[in-house]
Design a protein around this motif. Structure first.
Motif, mmCIF file in Angstrom:
data_model
loop_
_atom_site.group_PDB
_atom_site.id
_atom_site.type_symbol
_atom_site.label_atom_id
_atom_site.label_comp_id
_atom_site.label_asym_id
_atom_site.label_seq_id
_atom_site.Cartn_x
_atom_site.Cartn_y
_atom_site.Cartn_z
ATOM 1 N N PHE A 1 6.138 7.039 15.432
ATOM 2 C CA PHE A 1 5.364 6.433 16.510
ATOM 3 C C PHE A 1 4.071 5.772 16.044
ATOM 4 O O PHE A 1 3.395 5.116 16.839
ATOM 5 C CB PHE A 1 5.039 7.478 17.573
ATOM 6 N N GLY A 2 3.683 5.957 14.784
ATOM 7 C CA GLY A 2 2.458 5.339 14.317
ATOM 8 C C GLY A 2 1.982 5.954 13.021
ATOM 9 O O GLY A 2 2.718 6.695 12.347
ATOM 10 N N VAL A 3 0.732 5.625 12.676
ATOM 11 C CA VAL A 3 0.114 6.124 11.447
ATOM 12 C C VAL A 3 -1.214 6.759 11.820
ATOM 13 O O VAL A 3 -1.761 6.529 12.905
ATOM 14 C CB VAL A 3 -0.092 4.992 10.415
ATOM 15 N N THR A 4 -1.765 7.536 10.912
ATOM 16 C CA THR A 4 -3.058 8.165 11.167
ATOM 17 C C THR A 4 -3.763 8.423 9.844
ATOM 18 O O THR A 4 -3.124 8.425 8.772
ATOM 19 C CB THR A 4 -2.895 9.485 11.947
ATOM 20 N N LEU A 5 -5.061 8.609 9.909
ATOM 21 C CA LEU A 5 -5.837 8.958 8.722
ATOM 22 C C LEU A 5 -5.915 10.470 8.583
ATOM 23 O O LEU A 5 -6.137 11.182 9.559
ATOM 24 C CB LEU A 5 -7.256 8.374 8.808
ATOM 25 N N VAL A 6 -5.730 10.938 7.352
ATOM 26 C CA VAL A 6 -5.769 12.368 7.058
ATOM 27 C C VAL A 6 -6.768 12.601 5.931
ATOM 28 O O VAL A 6 -6.636 12.003 4.857
ATOM 29 C CB VAL A 6 -4.383 12.900 6.643
ATOM 30 N N PRO A 7 -7.783 13.433 6.127
ATOM 31 C CA PRO A 7 -8.703 13.746 5.026
ATOM 32 C C PRO A 7 -7.979 14.480 3.900
ATOM 33 O O PRO A 7 -7.081 15.288 4.139
ATOM 34 C CB PRO A 7 -9.749 14.654 5.684
ATOM 35 N N ALA A 8 -8.368 14.179 2.675
ATOM 36 C CA ALA A 8 -7.745 14.835 1.532
ATOM 37 C C ALA A 8 -7.910 16.350 1.591
ATOM 38 O O ALA A 8 -7.059 17.089 1.097
ATOM 39 C CB ALA A 8 -8.328 14.288 0.231
ATOM 40 N N LEU A 9 -9.001 16.829 2.200
ATOM 41 C CA LEU A 9 -9.195 18.277 2.341
ATOM 42 C C LEU A 9 -8.044 18.930 3.077
ATOM 43 O O LEU A 9 -7.752 20.110 2.876
ATOM 44 C CB LEU A 9 -10.500 18.565 3.090
ATOM 45 N N ALA A 10 -7.399 18.170 3.972
ATOM 46 C CA ALA A 10 -6.320 18.729 4.782
ATOM 47 C C ALA A 10 -4.947 18.330 4.265
ATOM 48 O O ALA A 10 -3.943 18.609 4.918
ATOM 49 C CB ALA A 10 -6.473 18.289 6.238
ATOM 50 N N ALA A 11 -4.888 17.664 3.096
ATOM 51 C CA ALA A 11 -3.616 17.126 2.626
ATOM 52 C C ALA A 11 -2.559 18.211 2.435
ATOM 53 O O ALA A 11 -1.402 18.052 2.837
ATOM 54 C CB ALA A 11 -3.826 16.359 1.329
ATOM 55 N N ALA A 12 -2.944 19.330 1.824
ATOM 56 C CA ALA A 12 -1.965 20.393 1.588
ATOM 57 C C ALA A 12 -1.457 20.974 2.903
ATOM 58 O O ALA A 12 -0.261 21.212 3.084
ATOM 59 C CB ALA A 12 -2.570 21.486 0.712
ATOM 60 N N ALA A 13 -2.382 21.169 3.847
ATOM 61 C CA ALA A 13 -1.986 21.717 5.138
ATOM 62 C C ALA A 13 -1.187 20.710 5.953
ATOM 63 O O ALA A 13 -0.411 21.097 6.836
ATOM 64 C CB ALA A 13 -3.225 22.150 5.916
ATOM 65 N N ALA A 14 -1.360 19.408 5.661
ATOM 66 C CA ALA A 14 -0.678 18.368 6.433
ATOM 67 C C ALA A 14 0.715 18.061 5.910
ATOM 68 O O ALA A 14 1.441 17.286 6.535
ATOM 69 C CB ALA A 14 -1.519 17.088 6.427
ATOM 70 N N ALA A 15 1.086 18.630 4.773
ATOM 71 C CA ALA A 15 2.400 18.340 4.204
ATOM 72 C C ALA A 15 3.501 18.793 5.157
ATOM 73 O O ALA A 15 3.519 19.936 5.613
ATOM 74 C CB ALA A 15 2.543 19.039 2.854
ATOM 75 N N ARG A 16 4.442 17.887 5.451
ATOM 76 C CA ARG A 16 5.579 18.220 6.301
ATOM 77 C C ARG A 16 6.672 17.185 6.097
ATOM 78 O O ARG A 16 6.422 16.061 5.627
ATOM 79 C CB ARG A 16 5.184 18.280 7.778
ATOM 80 N N ASP A 17 7.888 17.554 6.451
ATOM 81 C CA ASP A 17 9.000 16.633 6.315
ATOM 82 C C ASP A 17 8.791 15.426 7.221
ATOM 83 O O ASP A 17 8.292 15.558 8.341
ATOM 84 C CB ASP A 17 10.315 17.323 6.697
ATOM 85 N N GLY A 18 9.158 14.269 6.709
ATOM 86 C CA GLY A 18 9.076 13.052 7.496
ATOM 87 C C GLY A 18 7.753 12.336 7.401
ATOM 88 O O GLY A 18 7.580 11.289 8.025
ATOM 89 N N VAL A 19 6.791 12.869 6.620
ATOM 90 C CA VAL A 19 5.462 12.258 6.502
ATOM 91 C C VAL A 19 5.102 12.126 5.026
ATOM 92 O O VAL A 19 5.321 13.060 4.238
ATOM 93 C CB VAL A 19 4.394 13.101 7.223
ATOM 94 N N VAL A 20 4.557 10.984 4.657
ATOM 95 C CA VAL A 20 4.009 10.810 3.308
ATOM 96 C C VAL A 20 2.539 10.438 3.436
ATOM 97 O O VAL A 20 2.138 9.759 4.391
ATOM 98 C CB VAL A 20 4.771 9.733 2.505
ATOM 99 N N LEU A 21 1.743 10.883 2.493
ATOM 100 C CA LEU A 21 0.310 10.578 2.457
ATOM 101 C C LEU A 21 0.039 9.667 1.278
ATOM 102 O O LEU A 21 0.478 9.947 0.161
ATOM 103 C CB LEU A 21 -0.505 11.868 2.327
ATOM 104 N N ARG A 22 -0.688 8.600 1.527
ATOM 105 C CA ARG A 22 -0.964 7.630 0.474
ATOM 106 C C ARG A 22 -2.438 7.229 0.498
ATOM 107 O O ARG A 22 -3.044 7.089 1.565
ATOM 108 C CB ARG A 22 -0.109 6.363 0.672
ATOM 109 N N PRO A 23 -3.032 6.993 -0.699
ATOM 110 C CA PRO A 23 -4.379 6.427 -0.742
ATOM 111 C C PRO A 23 -4.368 4.992 -0.208
ATOM 112 O O PRO A 23 -3.325 4.320 -0.224
ATOM 113 C CB PRO A 23 -4.725 6.447 -2.234
ATOM 114 N N LEU A 24 -5.514 4.546 0.254
ATOM 115 C CA LEU A 24 -5.653 3.201 0.780
ATOM 116 C C LEU A 24 -6.254 2.260 -0.265
ATOM 117 O O LEU A 24 -6.957 2.690 -1.184
ATOM 118 C CB LEU A 24 -6.525 3.217 2.034
#
Length: 302
Positions: A241-264
């Motif tokens: 449904f969209g994209v969002t910004l995630v702080p690196a501090l929360a990257a480990a906690a934000a890990a889940r299937d279907g989502v990738v985190l990338r630097p800008l």
């Protein structure tokens, strides 16, 4: 007669004379001259308005008034010693309370790890934690409801410089659906996300901060999906449904299937993470010790 006129020094000398039966012995035990002890007893007798000792050839003994005062003097000195011991316990961090506040993503790793270090070193200190946005935490700090708050400049353009302790600069990553065309890139150009729906908290400060991030890339983000909780944001991202910004501090906690985190790209946006100390807590031993743990964990995470 006023309570504050009962000087603990005079009471201590009075008890020593009563216990030892001699001005000379009390002087030797307390490191005074005999004349100094005599003056202290005389000063206490003036305050009380009665004779406290009967002087004799073989020493002194308490008068009936002295006998009446003696248990009260002992109790006051014991209470004073207990008070000193209690304050020493606070200074040594054997006891006490530490009232903390932190913004949500700081509670993903930074604050829990710092609290664990603090608990291991000072198990007798009780820590309390309140979570909230930076604006709310600063108000609580100013009102004396918190001793220390971990705050950020993510939604606040500038924080007052006074009583701020630098911890780290936290990178902001973009969360994409794993099937997104840009998900395979190592770094995602921010302007390539101009057509995306952005998921952001439904707060004016959060929306304004996102717009400020996107403005240099030449676009104003569309924000049809306004949710605050990370589990909800990432659920929407995973569903496409969209994209969002995630702080690196929360990257480990934000890990889940279907989502990738990338630097800008081209520049990695960051937010400053700081510890704000209440004016009333600048000399608090617990705050000083916890700041050491926060700095150590921030260095590891940074």
């Amino acid at each position: 007669m006023r309570a504050e006129s009962l000087d603990p020094l005079l009471l201590r000398t009075f008890v020593a004379v009563a216990d030892l039966g001699s001005f000379t012995a009390a002087a030797a035990a307390g490191g005074y001259t005999q004349s100094a002890v005599s003056r202290q007893v005389a000063a206490l007798e003036d305050v009380c308005g009665v004779e406290l000792f009967a002087r004799g050839a073989r020493g002194v003994r308490p008068t009936p008034a002295g006998e009446h005062l003696l248990p009260h003097a002992r109790a006051l000195l014991d209470r004073l010693a207990d008070t000193v011991q209690a304050m020493e316990g606070l200074r040594r961090l054997d006891t006490g309370t530490l009232r903390l506040g932190a913004f949500p993503t700081a509670n993903a790793a930074l604050v829990p790890r710092a609290l664990a270090r603090f608990r291991d070193r000072h198990p007798g200190v009780r820590a309390t934690l309140r979570e909230g946005v930076t604006e709310r935490l600063l108000a609580m700090l100013d009102g004396g409801d918190l001793d220390l708050a971990v705050v950020s400049t993510h939604t606040v353009p500038a924080l007052p410089a006074g009583d701020l302790v630098p911890l780290l600069d936290d990178a902001l990553l973009v969360a994409l659906p794993s099937g997104h065309p840009l998900a395979a890139r190592r770094r995602v150009p921010l302007d390539a996300l101009a057509g995306e729906a952005w998921i952001v908290a439904d707060a004016p400060e959060a929306v304004a901060a996102l717009r400020a991030r996107c403005e240099p890339a030449g676009f104003e983000p569309r924000t049809p999906l306004r949710v605050a909780e990370w589990i909800s944001k990432l659920g929407l991202v995973a569903a496409g449904f969209g994209v969002t910004l995630v702080p690196a501090l929360a990257a480990a906690a934000a890990a889940r299937d279907g989502v990738v985190l990338r630097p800008l790209a081209p520049e990695q946006p960051t937010r400053a993470v700081r510890a704000a100390v209440g004016r009333h807590a600048r000399r608090s031993p617990a705050v000083t010790a916890f700041l050491d743990d926060l700095r150590a964990v921030a260095a590891e995470l940074g």
